[in-house]
Design an enzyme around this catalytic site. Structure first.
Site, PDB file in Angstrom:
ATOM      1  N   LEU A  65      29.872   5.419   0.767  1.00 31.39           N
ATOM      2  CA  LEU A  65      28.739   5.249  -0.147  1.00 31.39           C
ATOM      3  C   LEU A  65      28.173   3.833  -0.056  1.00 31.39           C
ATOM      4  O   LEU A  65      28.827   2.943   0.478  1.00 31.39           O
ATOM      5  CB  LEU A  65      29.224   5.551  -1.571  1.00 31.39           C
ATOM      6  CG  LEU A  65      29.760   6.986  -1.754  1.00 31.39           C
ATOM      7  CD1 LEU A  65      30.609   7.106  -3.006  1.00 31.39           C
ATOM      8  CD2 LEU A  65      28.605   7.984  -1.781  1.00 31.39           C
ATOM      9  N   PRO A  66      26.972   3.605  -0.596  1.00 28.31           N
ATOM     10  CA  PRO A  66      26.361   2.283  -0.416  1.00 28.31           C
ATOM     11  C   PRO A  66      27.126   1.123  -1.057  1.00 28.31           C
ATOM     12  O   PRO A  66      27.403   0.134  -0.385  1.00 28.31           O
ATOM     13  CB  PRO A  66      24.974   2.442  -1.058  1.00 28.31           C
ATOM     14  CG  PRO A  66      24.688   3.912  -1.040  1.00 28.31           C
ATOM     15  CD  PRO A  66      26.022   4.574  -1.189  1.00 28.31           C
ATOM     16  N   THR A 100      31.615  -0.360   1.977  1.00 32.35           N
ATOM     17  CA  THR A 100      31.866  -1.793   1.781  1.00 32.35           C
ATOM     18  C   THR A 100      31.476  -2.131   0.344  1.00 32.35           C
ATOM     19  O   THR A 100      30.295  -2.043  -0.015  1.00 32.35           O
ATOM     20  CB  THR A 100      31.016  -2.642   2.743  1.00 32.35           C
ATOM     21  OG1 THR A 100      31.289  -2.240   4.074  1.00 32.35           O
ATOM     22  CG2 THR A 100      31.330  -4.123   2.578  1.00 32.35           C
ATOM     23  N   LYS A 175      36.784  -7.379   4.977  1.00 36.72           N
ATOM     24  CA  LYS A 175      35.480  -6.886   5.464  1.00 36.72           C
ATOM     25  C   LYS A 175      34.345  -7.817   5.006  1.00 36.72           C
ATOM     26  O   LYS A 175      33.409  -8.099   5.756  1.00 36.72           O
ATOM     27  CB  LYS A 175      35.273  -5.463   4.932  1.00 36.72           C
ATOM     28  CG  LYS A 175      33.876  -4.895   5.105  1.00 36.72           C
ATOM     29  CD  LYS A 175      33.496  -4.644   6.539  1.00 36.72           C
ATOM     30  CE  LYS A 175      32.073  -4.128   6.639  1.00 36.72           C
ATOM     31  NZ  LYS A 175      31.561  -4.099   7.997  1.00 36.72           N
ATOM     32  N   LYS A 250      23.436  -7.088   0.400  1.00 34.04           N
ATOM     33  CA  LYS A 250      24.521  -6.728  -0.541  1.00 34.04           C
ATOM     34  C   LYS A 250      25.838  -7.381  -0.118  1.00 34.04           C
ATOM     35  O   LYS A 250      26.534  -8.000  -0.917  1.00 34.04           O
ATOM     36  CB  LYS A 250      24.676  -5.205  -0.571  1.00 34.04           C
ATOM     37  CG  LYS A 250      25.902  -4.729  -1.347  1.00 34.04           C
ATOM     38  CD  LYS A 250      26.416  -3.372  -0.881  1.00 34.04           C
ATOM     39  CE  LYS A 250      26.798  -3.294   0.555  1.00 34.04           C
ATOM     40  NZ  LYS A 250      27.726  -2.278   0.977  1.00 34.04           N
TER      41      LYS A 250
HETATM   42  P1  NAD Z   1      23.381   4.925   3.902  1.00 33.59           P
HETATM   43  O1  NAD Z   1      22.550   4.446   2.776  1.00 33.59           O
HETATM   44  O2  NAD Z   1      22.755   5.367   5.181  1.00 33.59           O
HETATM   45  O3  NAD Z   1      24.315   6.158   3.386  1.00 33.59           O
HETATM   46  C1  NAD Z   1      24.858   6.241   2.101  1.00 33.59           C
HETATM   47  C2  NAD Z   1      24.783   7.710   1.661  1.00 33.59           C
HETATM   48  O4  NAD Z   1      25.420   7.851   0.382  1.00 33.59           O
HETATM   49  C3  NAD Z   1      23.335   8.196   1.485  1.00 33.59           C
HETATM   50  O5  NAD Z   1      23.115   9.358   2.278  1.00 33.59           O
HETATM   51  C4  NAD Z   1      23.238   8.490  -0.021  1.00 33.59           C
HETATM   52  O6  NAD Z   1      22.381   9.604  -0.323  1.00 33.59           O
HETATM   53  C5  NAD Z   1      24.693   8.810  -0.363  1.00 33.59           C
HETATM   54  N1  NAD Z   1      25.017   8.668  -1.783  1.00 33.59           N
HETATM   55  C6  NAD Z   1      24.717   7.635  -2.611  1.00 33.59           C
HETATM   56  N2  NAD Z   1      25.231   7.866  -3.843  1.00 33.59           N
HETATM   57  C7  NAD Z   1      25.857   9.073  -3.770  1.00 33.59           C
HETATM   58  C8  NAD Z   1      26.582   9.854  -4.710  1.00 33.59           C
HETATM   59  N3  NAD Z   1      26.750   9.455  -5.988  1.00 33.59           N
HETATM   60  N4  NAD Z   1      27.091  11.048  -4.320  1.00 33.59           N
HETATM   61  C9  NAD Z   1      26.919  11.473  -3.030  1.00 33.59           C
HETATM   62  N5  NAD Z   1      26.244  10.768  -2.081  1.00 33.59           N
HETATM   63  C10 NAD Z   1      25.721   9.593  -2.467  1.00 33.59           C
HETATM   64  O7  NAD Z   1      24.455   3.776   4.175  1.00 33.59           O
HETATM   65  P2  NAD Z   1      25.369   3.574   5.492  1.00 33.59           P
HETATM   66  O8  NAD Z   1      24.663   2.705   6.455  1.00 33.59           O
HETATM   67  O9  NAD Z   1      25.923   4.896   5.903  1.00 33.59           O
HETATM   68  O10 NAD Z   1      26.534   2.660   4.849  1.00 33.59           O
HETATM   69  C11 NAD Z   1      27.540   3.191   3.989  1.00 33.59           C
HETATM   70  C12 NAD Z   1      28.523   2.075   3.663  1.00 33.59           C
HETATM   71  O11 NAD Z   1      29.117   1.587   4.883  1.00 33.59           O
HETATM   72  C13 NAD Z   1      27.879   0.853   2.990  1.00 33.59           C
HETATM   73  O12 NAD Z   1      28.763   0.337   2.042  1.00 33.59           O
HETATM   74  C14 NAD Z   1      27.664  -0.118   4.142  1.00 33.59           C
HETATM   75  O13 NAD Z   1      27.641  -1.457   3.692  1.00 33.59           O
HETATM   76  C15 NAD Z   1      28.867   0.190   5.012  1.00 33.59           C
HETATM   77  N6  NAD Z   1      28.695  -0.089   6.456  1.00 33.59           N
HETATM   78  C16 NAD Z   1      27.561   0.263   7.117  1.00 33.59           C
HETATM   79  C17 NAD Z   1      27.442  -0.012   8.483  1.00 33.59           C
HETATM   80  C18 NAD Z   1      26.204   0.346   9.276  1.00 33.59           C
HETATM   81  O14 NAD Z   1      26.081  -0.132  10.420  1.00 33.59           O
HETATM   82  N7  NAD Z   1      25.297   1.139   8.747  1.00 33.59           N
HETATM   83  C19 NAD Z   1      28.500  -0.635   9.168  1.00 33.59           C
HETATM   84  C20 NAD Z   1      29.662  -0.948   8.467  1.00 33.59           C
HETATM   85  C21 NAD Z   1      29.754  -0.665   7.096  1.00 33.59           C
END
Ligand code: NAD
Length: 300
Positions: A65-66, A100, A175, A250
């Protein structure tokens, strides 16, 4: 066969879930955004309409999740009356959060899980979307030794390097340190490439020189922010994420929160956070974080 409930199928969660299916695990998926799960249904994932439904019969729950606010709401419930999954899962269900988030939220969820005799680990990842697709992510786990061993059985299907950072919340702290450095390195890489271009250098030639010199770093090697230098990176696809710029802001904010608590000096990380805040305020929050390069290129 083990059944896994996967919650949060965004840029990272979707390819991670896909690798679990490829490994032969039964998958149940839920995301607030119905579009997000569409890719997984034809691959055999069972699509659920709620947190309550997705955890039915699951042995393991993974969340991606975000931010902390979303993780706390999903595990502990929220003010709207939604019930947290700690009250919905069957006894013995193993819980993994790969988002994260702030270490404090991870520790609170871990403590509440322990109160219900459930094992929870924080297991944030590094490696980006490409790593998620290739199944080569680095997982940084916080939790007990026993929980770490159990987590490894599942995480090995999505990643290559699986580290035990320490107790609950320590995976998140490690992280945060990593992403503080990444934010600084990406800013520095954009800055150096822009300086070279402004002074007549070809960005591809300059990148190759710095890659064999002391300026070498992850952003330059795998995620060049200048369009056209590398083929399969967000910069060459109009900065389609990837890793959204607002998520980098963030994470740098999480670094600042941690530094305030420990009274550490993080001048470079603070500057990088301000650069991202400015960049995002100009409408770039949903673009890839390497789009910071455009901030340097603009001469407005
Ligand atoms: P994203 O925004 O693409 O995906 C998050 C998903 O969570 C979305 O599809 C959203 O609809 C869903 N969501 C939000 N609240 C929800 C809830 N209550 N119930 C169900 N679903 C819900 O984000 P991402 O890029 O996939 O990143 C996710 C996490 O991983 C973040 O914490 C980010 O910091 C971390 N991260 C991302 C990357 C990257 O390269 N994108 C790399 C390492 C870590």
């Amino acid at each position: 066969m083990k059944t896994i409930a996967f919650i949060g199928l965004g840029n990272m969660g979707s390819p991670m879930a896909e690798n679990l299916i490829k490994s032969g695990l039964a998958l149940q998926v839920f995301d607030l955004n119905r579009e997000a799960v569409k890719r997984l249904q034809p691959l055999g994932a069972k699509v659920a309409d709620s947190v309550e439904e997705v955890v039915q019969g699951a042995d393991t729950v993974i969340t991606m999740l975000p931010a902390g606010v979303h993780v706390r709401a999903v595990y502990l419930g929220d003010h709207s009356g939604a019930v947290g999954l700690l009250n919905l899962v069957k006894p013995g269900t193993f819980l993994i959060d790969s988002s994260t988030i702030d270490p404090e939220s991870a520790r609170i969820v871990a403590e509440q899980a322990t109160n219900k005799q459930l094992d929870f680990v924080d297991a944030p990842v590094s490696g980006g979307v490409a790593g998620a697709q290739a199944g080569t992510l680095t997982f940084i786990v916080g939790g007990t030794d026993t929980a770490f061993k159990q987590a490894r059985q599942v995480l090995q299907h999505m990643g290559k390097n699986i580290f035990h950072a320490g107790k609950a919340g320590d995976g998140q702290m490690a992280k945060i340190c990593n992403n503080l450095m990444l934010g600084i390195l990406m800013s520095g890489t954009c800055e150096a490439l822009n300086l070279g271009i402004d002074n007549g250098l070809d960005p591809e030639v300059l990148s190759n020189i710095m890659l064999q010199s002391s300026g070498r770093n992850w952003a330059l090697e795998l995620y060049n922010p200048c369009p056209g230098v590398m083929e399969n990176v967000p910069a060459s696809h109009d900065y389609k994420p990837g890793f959204m710029s607002q998520l980098m802001q963030k994470d740098l904010g999480l670094g600042i929160d941690a530094a305030l608590k420990s009274q550490s000096s993080i001048p470079m990380g603070s500057l990088a956070r301000n650069l991202y805040a400015y960049h995002n305020a100009n409408g770039n929050q949903e673009r890839d974080f390497s789009s910071l390069f455009e901030f340097y290129r603009s001469r407005g």
